[in-house]
Design a protein around this motif. Structure first.
Motif, PDB file in Angstrom:
ATOM      1  N   LEU A 131       0.283  -1.354  -0.267  1.00 19.03           N
ATOM      2  CA  LEU A 131      -0.322   0.179  -0.074  1.00 19.03           C
ATOM      3  C   LEU A 131       0.568   1.213   0.075  1.00 19.03           C
ATOM      4  O   LEU A 131       1.622   1.572   1.072  1.00 19.03           O
ATOM      5  CB  LEU A 131      -0.959   0.210   1.121  1.00 19.03           C
ATOM      6  CG  LEU A 131      -1.354   1.006   1.202  1.00 19.03           C
ATOM      7  CD1 LEU A 131      -2.950   1.044   0.445  1.00 19.03           C
ATOM      8  CD2 LEU A 131      -2.642   1.193   2.671  1.00 19.03           C
ATOM      9  N   PHE A 132       1.023   2.008  -1.285  1.00 20.19           N
ATOM     10  CA  PHE A 132       1.570   3.305  -1.348  1.00 20.19           C
ATOM     11  C   PHE A 132       0.944   4.674  -0.798  1.00 20.19           C
ATOM     12  O   PHE A 132      -0.096   4.902  -2.006  1.00 20.19           O
ATOM     13  CB  PHE A 132       1.895   3.663  -2.673  1.00 20.19           C
ATOM     14  CG  PHE A 132       2.950   4.847  -2.812  1.00 20.19           C
ATOM     15  CD1 PHE A 132       3.734   5.678  -1.974  1.00 20.19           C
ATOM     16  CD2 PHE A 132       2.858   5.611  -4.046  1.00 20.19           C
ATOM     17  CE1 PHE A 132       4.169   6.656  -1.888  1.00 20.19           C
ATOM     18  CE2 PHE A 132       3.416   6.517  -4.096  1.00 20.19           C
ATOM     19  CZ  PHE A 132       4.033   7.117  -3.295  1.00 20.19           C
ATOM     20  N   LEU A 133       1.271   4.706   0.740  1.00 20.91           N
ATOM     21  CA  LEU A 133       0.189   6.198   0.529  1.00 20.91           C
ATOM     22  C   LEU A 133       1.225   7.439   0.490  1.00 20.91           C
ATOM     23  O   LEU A 133       1.852   7.900   1.604  1.00 20.91           O
ATOM     24  CB  LEU A 133       0.108   6.148   2.019  1.00 20.91           C
ATOM     25  CG  LEU A 133      -0.507   4.289   3.006  1.00 20.91           C
ATOM     26  CD1 LEU A 133      -0.183   4.790   3.959  1.00 20.91           C
ATOM     27  CD2 LEU A 133      -2.317   4.770   2.746  1.00 20.91           C
ATOM     28  N   ASP A 134       0.211   8.002  -0.970  1.00 18.98           N
ATOM     29  CA  ASP A 134       0.877   8.951  -1.737  1.00 18.98           C
ATOM     30  C   ASP A 134       0.590  10.504  -0.978  1.00 18.98           C
ATOM     31  O   ASP A 134       0.023  10.375  -0.666  1.00 18.98           O
ATOM     32  CB  ASP A 134       0.772   9.188  -2.735  1.00 18.98           C
ATOM     33  CG  ASP A 134       2.198   9.958  -3.471  1.00 18.98           C
ATOM     34  OD1 ASP A 134       2.982  10.230  -2.887  1.00 18.98           O
ATOM     35  OD2 ASP A 134       1.894  10.195  -4.802  1.00 18.98           O
ATOM     36  N   GLU A 135       1.641  11.216  -0.731  1.00 22.86           N
ATOM     37  CA  GLU A 135       1.151  12.589   0.165  1.00 22.86           C
ATOM     38  C   GLU A 135       0.011  12.038   2.000  1.00 22.86           C
ATOM     39  O   GLU A 135      -0.921  12.737   1.674  1.00 22.86           O
ATOM     40  CB  GLU A 135       0.429  13.843  -1.171  1.00 22.86           C
ATOM     41  CG  GLU A 135       0.766  13.646  -1.746  1.00 22.86           C
ATOM     42  CD  GLU A 135       0.341  15.042  -2.504  1.00 22.86           C
ATOM     43  OE1 GLU A 135      -0.190  16.056  -2.107  1.00 22.86           O
ATOM     44  OE2 GLU A 135      -0.523  14.677  -3.891  1.00 22.86           O
ATOM     45  N   ILE A 136       0.516  11.637   2.537  1.00 21.65           N
ATOM     46  CA  ILE A 136      -0.076  11.048   3.663  1.00 21.65           C
ATOM     47  C   ILE A 136      -0.060  11.952   4.512  1.00 21.65           C
ATOM     48  O   ILE A 136      -0.619  12.711   5.309  1.00 21.65           O
ATOM     49  CB  ILE A 136       1.133   9.954   4.239  1.00 21.65           C
ATOM     50  CG1 ILE A 136       0.751   9.496   5.808  1.00 21.65           C
ATOM     51  CG2 ILE A 136       2.201  10.481   4.885  1.00 21.65           C
ATOM     52  CD1 ILE A 136       0.625   7.951   6.029  1.00 21.65           C
ATOM     53  N   ASP A 137       0.694  12.930   4.451  1.00 22.22           N
ATOM     54  CA  ASP A 137       0.657  14.218   4.976  1.00 22.22           C
ATOM     55  C   ASP A 137      -0.394  15.453   4.958  1.00 22.22           C
ATOM     56  O   ASP A 137      -0.480  15.993   5.940  1.00 22.22           O
ATOM     57  CB  ASP A 137       2.174  15.394   5.039  1.00 22.22           C
ATOM     58  CG  ASP A 137       2.523  15.829   3.668  1.00 22.22           C
ATOM     59  OD1 ASP A 137       2.631  14.978   3.024  1.00 22.22           O
ATOM     60  OD2 ASP A 137       3.211  16.742   3.141  1.00 22.22           O
ATOM     61  N   ALA A 138      -1.126  14.989   3.950  1.00 22.37           N
ATOM     62  CA  ALA A 138      -2.612  15.334   4.003  1.00 22.37           C
ATOM     63  C   ALA A 138      -3.772  15.077   4.020  1.00 22.37           C
ATOM     64  O   ALA A 138      -4.953  14.983   3.769  1.00 22.37           O
ATOM     65  CB  ALA A 138      -2.225  15.699   2.165  1.00 22.37           C
ATOM     66  N   LEU A 139      -3.044  14.443   5.120  1.00 25.73           N
ATOM     67  CA  LEU A 139      -4.442  13.021   5.834  1.00 25.73           C
ATOM     68  C   LEU A 139      -5.294  13.740   6.534  1.00 25.73           C
ATOM     69  O   LEU A 139      -3.992  13.858   7.458  1.00 25.73           O
ATOM     70  CB  LEU A 139      -3.989  11.624   5.250  1.00 25.73           C
ATOM     71  CG  LEU A 139      -4.917  10.530   5.686  1.00 25.73           C
ATOM     72  CD1 LEU A 139      -5.330   9.993   4.518  1.00 25.73           C
ATOM     73  CD2 LEU A 139      -4.346   8.753   6.238  1.00 25.73           C
ATOM     74  N   GLY A 140      -6.550  13.314   6.690  1.00 27.86           N
ATOM     75  CA  GLY A 140      -7.119  14.245   8.160  1.00 27.86           C
ATOM     76  C   GLY A 140      -6.319  12.946   9.571  1.00 27.86           C
ATOM     77  O   GLY A 140      -6.228  11.702   9.100  1.00 27.86           O
ATOM     78  N   LEU A 141      -6.505  13.563  10.660  1.00 24.12           N
ATOM     79  CA  LEU A 141      -6.398  13.223  11.426  1.00 24.12           C
ATOM     80  C   LEU A 141      -7.364  11.638  11.886  1.00 24.12           C
ATOM     81  O   LEU A 141      -6.759  11.141  12.542  1.00 24.12           O
ATOM     82  CB  LEU A 141      -6.439  13.827  12.592  1.00 24.12           C
ATOM     83  CG  LEU A 141      -5.762  15.088  12.964  1.00 24.12           C
ATOM     84  CD1 LEU A 141      -5.780  16.144  14.092  1.00 24.12           C
ATOM     85  CD2 LEU A 141      -3.638  14.349  13.421  1.00 24.12           C
ATOM     86  N   GLU A 142      -8.624  11.671  11.365  1.00 28.12           N
ATOM     87  CA  GLU A 142      -9.714  10.717  12.243  1.00 28.12           C
ATOM     88  C   GLU A 142      -9.583   9.798  11.106  1.00 28.12           C
ATOM     89  O   GLU A 142      -8.590   8.305  11.738  1.00 28.12           O
ATOM     90  CB  GLU A 142     -11.042  10.813  11.826  1.00 28.12           C
ATOM     91  CG  GLU A 142     -11.930  10.053  11.393  1.00 28.12           C
ATOM     92  CD  GLU A 142     -13.356  10.211  11.587  1.00 28.12           C
ATOM     93  OE1 GLU A 142     -14.312   9.033  11.314  1.00 28.12           O
ATOM     94  OE2 GLU A 142     -13.616  11.787  10.574  1.00 28.12           O
ATOM     95  N   GLU A 143      -8.218   9.951   9.588  1.00 27.89           N
ATOM     96  CA  GLU A 143      -8.006   8.813   8.343  1.00 27.89           C
ATOM     97  C   GLU A 143      -6.845   8.204   9.284  1.00 27.89           C
ATOM     98  O   GLU A 143      -6.891   6.876   9.230  1.00 27.89           O
ATOM     99  CB  GLU A 143      -8.114   9.670   7.553  1.00 27.89           C
ATOM    100  CG  GLU A 143      -9.742   9.341   6.581  1.00 27.89           C
ATOM    101  CD  GLU A 143      -9.995  10.755   7.414  1.00 27.89           C
ATOM    102  OE1 GLU A 143      -9.647  11.652   7.680  1.00 27.89           O
ATOM    103  OE2 GLU A 143     -11.760  11.301   6.688  1.00 27.89           O
ATOM    104  N   GLN A 144      -6.500   9.133  10.101  1.00 21.90           N
ATOM    105  CA  GLN A 144      -4.718   8.717  10.268  1.00 21.90           C
ATOM    106  C   GLN A 144      -5.130   7.962  11.386  1.00 21.90           C
ATOM    107  O   GLN A 144      -4.360   6.759  11.411  1.00 21.90           O
ATOM    108  CB  GLN A 144      -3.634   9.631  10.932  1.00 21.90           C
ATOM    109  CG  GLN A 144      -3.127  10.760   9.820  1.00 21.90           C
ATOM    110  CD  GLN A 144      -3.158  11.981  10.783  1.00 21.90           C
ATOM    111  OE1 GLN A 144      -2.481  11.649  11.624  1.00 21.90           O
ATOM    112  NE2 GLN A 144      -3.290  13.020   9.741  1.00 21.90           N
ATOM    113  N   ALA A 145      -6.140   7.556  12.200  1.00 26.53           N
ATOM    114  CA  ALA A 145      -6.520   7.116  13.641  1.00 26.53           C
ATOM    115  C   ALA A 145      -6.139   5.981  12.823  1.00 26.53           C
ATOM    116  O   ALA A 145      -5.876   4.129  12.849  1.00 26.53           O
ATOM    117  CB  ALA A 145      -7.581   7.835  14.490  1.00 26.53           C
TER     118      ALA A 145
END
Length: 520
Positions: free
Chosen positions: A277-291
């Motif tokens: 799974l390549f999570l490109d631009e993970i710095d743009a992911l919201g906090l809820e999705e991060q959890a």
């Protein structure tokens, strides 16, 4: 040096009932290989046979010292038990490689025992070569004897093959480009080593356009070649995961959640099962999705949207980020537990401007790519090539878009090349185009930042300076720190060095305050 052999007692073969050949006894009579000491391991159930074999060896080879070691096995086919007991034996042995050469006799014992001998020898827990013996062939009176040394440094052909394979893997990760930048080549070597041996997450950090997506694809291909994954590579652009569809896109959803046909989704995490799974631009992911993502990565399980049952999906993770994730953690917009999970292996991809040695090889690569795209042969005139490389590697050419800018420029040059030759005039025009675009983009970013905080018009002359001040304030812990950074030169010529007060007065000209910027 003395030859020492370690081996199991052959509970069937060493009895000599089926054939006259007895491997342990005959080993000590091998011509040209004197056995000075034999360490014979046996179970208590075969104590009588062990002593019988010892007597026969002492009679056939008086110069051989035979030491019996009792090692009882509850189950000689249990890999864990056998390996543990042999490991303990090796740990307590006290090898003296300056005076003795050690060998392991593989012929006797179970297949599990042979596997354990191999692992202990290959890992150098037992610094020994391997011996395989066999019964006499045809009319021979002497059995076969083969010596195998697992120290690969002694096998030049094998070592050269491994070195060649390592170079091939490195070329794969570099896309076949013969890069010359020492730091970048060292980075690729480290990535090749990690990707080929570890299933842990890999974090690729670097400016936009430095090639994170392309490198992630090549890491996946390397893992596929090394048989570390079987599934596919699933590319997730985290910047597009916004709103109510984000969770469904990642984790999937059940049809019953909406009640409408055609709304069920497997989810990208399910598609990545067994792969990467390549999570490109993970710095743009919201906090809820991060959890939710953190739980899925750690547990390999998650709940699809509208489902009461967990779904299992095991995948390896590569993440790409353009922003500073540590700074984002400090700002409260990125979860520290997710960063901790991702950054076991973090690799920082250098910007294009930091690899001046590679402009020429990358130029050839982009020319080849453009030729494939356009279906024509294209080349540079010599003066055009010199002008382009001089501009590309100049300290003042920052390449803000990195390889996106570089490859786009080459494609434009190739498309417009008269009769397949790129001229110096074309290069001059392309340089002017790039510089104009970079200035416009820089001005636009500054204007957006100023407009975010200032209500009302601002003179164009003030925009770049004010934008720099705003950016410095946003990246400084205190107003004093921001002041020191902004007035580092002029403060030396002033009697009063109250940088914080100077900054407050400057901000006040635009009806701004430190507290307002710090909260923002």
């Amino acid at each position: 040096m003395r030859n020492v052999v370690i081996g199991f007692l052959g509970t069937q073969l060493d009895m000599g009932k089926r054939r006259r050949w007895r491997p342990t006894v005959d080993l000590c009579r091998t011509e040209g290989f004197p056995v000075d000491r034999l360490e014979l391991i046996h179970d208590h159930k075969f104590n009588r046979l062990a002593h019988s074999v010892k007597r026969d060896i002492e009679e056939a080879s008086p110069e051989t010292e035979v030491l019996l070691h009792r090692m009882d096995m509850d189950d000689p086919w249990d890999l864990e038990e056998v390996y543990t007991k042999l490991f303990d034996f090796a740990s307590d042995y006290g090898f003296d490689e300056d005076r003795e050469r050690y060998h392991i006799h593989l012929t006797t014992g179970t297949h599990v025992g042979q596997i354990c001998w191999f692992l202990l020898s290959e890992s150098r827990h037992i610094p020994a070569a391997l011996i395989q013996t066999g019964p006499p062939r045809g009319g021979d009176d002497v059995g076969t004897f083969d010596l195998i040394d697992l120290d690969l440094s002694r096998y030049d052909a094998l070592q050269q093959r491994f070195d060649q394979q390592t170079r091939e893997y490195g070329d794969l990760l570099k896309g076949g480009i013969k890069t010359r930048n020492v730091a970048y080549n060292r980075l690729i070597d480290r990535i090749e080593q990690v990707a080929g041996l570890s299933d842990a997450p890999i974090l690729l950090q670097g400016e936009s356009g430095t090639g994170k997506s392309e490198l992630a694809q090549r890491i996946y291909e390397l893992k596929l070649q090394r048989r570390r994954v079987k599934g596919r590579l699933v590319h997730v652009n985290c910047a597009t995961l916004r709103g109510g569809t984000a969770n469904a896109t990642l984790f999937g959803q059940r049809r019953s959640f909406t009640g409408q046909a055609g709304t069920e989704r497997a989810g990208l995490l399910r598609e990545a099962d067994g792969g990467v799974l390549f999570l490109d631009e993970i710095d743009a992911l919201g906090l809820e999705e991060q959890a939710l993502l953190l739980h899925a990565i750690e547990a390999g399980q998650y709940y699809p949207l509208g489902s009461d049952a967990e779904v299992t999906s095991r995948f390896q993770v590569i993440a790409g980020a353009s922003g500073d994730l540590s700074a984002m953690v400090s700002e409260g917009v990125f979860r520290i537990d997710l960063l901790t999970r991702l950054n076991l292996w973090t690799f920082h991809l250098p910007a294009l401007r930091d690899r001046p040695e590679d402009f020429e090889v990358n130029l050839r690569h982009e020319l080849a790519q453009a030729e494939k795209t356009l279906g024509i042969r294209v080349g540079f005139n010599s003066d055009a090539s010199e002008a382009w490389l001089r501009f590309a590697s100049a300290p003042g050419t920052l390449w803000p878009g990195n390889f996106r800018d570089f490859s786009g420029a080459i494609l434009r040059l190739c498309t417009l090349a008269p009769r397949g030759r790129i001229t110096r005039a074309q290069v001059v025009d392309e340089i002017a185009t790039l510089e104009r675009r970079w200035r416009a983009a820089d001005t636009d970013q500054n204007s957006q930042l100023v407009a975010k905080y200032v209500n009302g018009p601002v003179d164009p002359f003030d925009i770049p300076q004010l934008a720099n001040v705003l950016h410095t304030c946003q990246t400084s812990a205190t107003i004093s720190e921001a002041g020191r950074r902004l007035f580092a030169v002029s403060r030396e010529d002033r009697k009063s060095r109250n940088d914080a007060d100077r900054l407050r007065k400057y901000l006040a000209k635009f009806d701004l305050s430190w507290a307002e910027l710090n909260d923002g």
